[in-house]
Design an enzyme around this catalytic site. Sequence first.
Site, PDB file in Angstrom:
ATOM      1  N   CYS A 183      22.556   1.658 -15.129  1.00 37.78           N
ATOM      2  CA  CYS A 183      21.643   2.714 -15.575  1.00 37.78           C
ATOM      3  C   CYS A 183      21.522   3.842 -14.550  1.00 37.78           C
ATOM      4  O   CYS A 183      21.110   4.957 -14.910  1.00 37.78           O
ATOM      5  CB  CYS A 183      20.258   2.134 -15.855  1.00 37.78           C
ATOM      6  SG  CYS A 183      20.197   1.020 -17.276  1.00 37.78           S
ATOM      7  N   PRO A 229       0.816  -1.219   0.000  1.00 32.42           N
ATOM      8  CA  PRO A 229       0.000   0.000   0.000  1.00 32.42           C
ATOM      9  C   PRO A 229       0.851   1.272   0.000  1.00 32.42           C
ATOM     10  O   PRO A 229       1.678   1.482   0.885  1.00 32.42           O
ATOM     11  CB  PRO A 229      -0.796  -0.117   1.303  1.00 32.42           C
ATOM     12  CG  PRO A 229      -0.747  -1.556   1.671  1.00 32.42           C
ATOM     13  CD  PRO A 229       0.576  -2.042   1.189  1.00 32.42           C
ATOM     14  N   GLU A 230       0.652   2.095  -1.014  1.00 30.47           N
ATOM     15  CA  GLU A 230       1.297   3.410  -1.073  1.00 30.47           C
ATOM     16  C   GLU A 230       0.207   4.425  -1.392  1.00 30.47           C
ATOM     17  O   GLU A 230      -0.981   4.109  -1.322  1.00 30.47           O
ATOM     18  CB  GLU A 230       2.446   3.402  -2.085  1.00 30.47           C
ATOM     19  CG  GLU A 230       3.499   2.346  -1.739  1.00 30.47           C
ATOM     20  CD  GLU A 230       4.788   2.455  -2.527  1.00 30.47           C
ATOM     21  OE1 GLU A 230       5.125   3.549  -3.015  1.00 30.47           O
ATOM     22  OE2 GLU A 230       5.494   1.411  -2.660  1.00 30.47           O
ATOM     23  N   CYS A 234      19.627  -0.589 -10.648  1.00 27.29           N
ATOM     24  CA  CYS A 234      20.529  -1.068 -11.695  1.00 27.29           C
ATOM     25  C   CYS A 234      21.855  -0.322 -11.526  1.00 27.29           C
ATOM     26  O   CYS A 234      21.877   0.904 -11.632  1.00 27.29           O
ATOM     27  CB  CYS A 234      19.949  -0.823 -13.075  1.00 27.29           C
ATOM     28  SG  CYS A 234      21.138  -1.211 -14.404  1.00 27.29           S
ATOM     29  N   CYS A 253      19.465  -2.458 -19.900  1.00 26.34           N
ATOM     30  CA  CYS A 253      20.856  -2.788 -20.238  1.00 26.34           C
ATOM     31  C   CYS A 253      21.229  -4.239 -19.973  1.00 26.34           C
ATOM     32  O   CYS A 253      22.362  -4.640 -20.246  1.00 26.34           O
ATOM     33  CB  CYS A 253      21.811  -1.860 -19.481  1.00 26.34           C
ATOM     34  SG  CYS A 253      21.922  -2.237 -17.721  1.00 26.34           S
ATOM     35  N   LYS A 307      -0.584   8.436   2.663  1.00 20.65           N
ATOM     36  CA  LYS A 307      -0.927   7.048   2.955  1.00 20.65           C
ATOM     37  C   LYS A 307      -2.005   6.918   4.029  1.00 20.65           C
ATOM     38  O   LYS A 307      -2.293   5.814   4.485  1.00 20.65           O
ATOM     39  CB  LYS A 307       0.328   6.297   3.416  1.00 20.65           C
ATOM     40  CG  LYS A 307       1.461   6.280   2.395  1.00 20.65           C
ATOM     41  CD  LYS A 307       2.642   5.522   2.961  1.00 20.65           C
ATOM     42  CE  LYS A 307       3.838   5.582   2.029  1.00 20.65           C
ATOM     43  NZ  LYS A 307       4.997   4.830   2.558  1.00 20.65           N
ATOM     44  N   CYS A 328      18.277  -6.111 -16.078  1.00 21.99           N
ATOM     45  CA  CYS A 328      17.680  -4.795 -16.251  1.00 21.99           C
ATOM     46  C   CYS A 328      16.946  -4.759 -17.574  1.00 21.99           C
ATOM     47  O   CYS A 328      17.443  -5.259 -18.596  1.00 21.99           O
ATOM     48  CB  CYS A 328      18.777  -3.728 -16.206  1.00 21.99           C
ATOM     49  SG  CYS A 328      18.216  -2.064 -16.632  1.00 21.99           S
TER      50      CYS A 328
END
Length: 265
Positions: free
Chosen positions: A263, A2-3, A260, A239, A51, A236
């Site tokens: 990246c 949950p966000e 990553c 890449c 939230k 990724c």
Amino acid sequence: MPEGDTVFATAARLRVALAGRRLRHTDFRVPRLATVDLTGRRVSTVRSRGKHLFIDVEGPDDARAADSAVSIHSHLKMEGAWVIGPIGRRWRRPAHQARVVLRTDEHEAVGFDLGILELLTDPDAALEYLGPDLLADDWDPAEAAHRLESLPDQPIGTALLDQRLLAGIGNVYRSEICFLGGMLPTRPVAAVDVPATVDLSRRLLWANRLRTARTTTGNTAPNARLWVYGRRGQPCRRCQTPIERGELNSIGGDRVVYFCPVCQT
């Protein structure tokens, strides 16, 4: 997990079921609220802030004081959920996980495993510490950027989780925002394009606010929705370098973060 987008969508569903309707039965299943009975009162609205979720309930019909109104404040934390359905339908979770039951003439809303459940008479004052809500109608990107920039030495991955700076981002979005911004979560705020990061954060949550399946890649297939979160050791999507997982200090303790190493710099 949950966000802000999950809470926004939950509030929208609860609003359809409860707003403008009288509560015909209430059952608070936490000790400090066990004697509370809001039966007969009307729900004025349901709203989210970051939230946090609020079910605003009017005072009794015979009340004269404006402060007799209350707000049922809940926070889903990691495991919580509100489930809405017709009265009498079998619950999808065990009854011992229910923390509150609210019924109107037609619907039943059950809050399961809520991390926070309380009654507030002045909910807005109680959450004055929160930063701008990424999904609010009065969203203020300039204020959000100002708050982030006030902590130039803070790692961006830590700052994004600080609800005092901007409200609504959790661990999933933290990892995804850092990837899409091409920045390691450990990069200090002073070395980040803060306005662009704030704009990206808003756009990601806004795009997902009513979706049943959150996606940051634009692909809703089950195994293709996210760039890095939960993908440790997998290639990724840009890449092909294996995604790494680490821990970064945040409010409340260290939390995992995915990135990553190629990246993101």
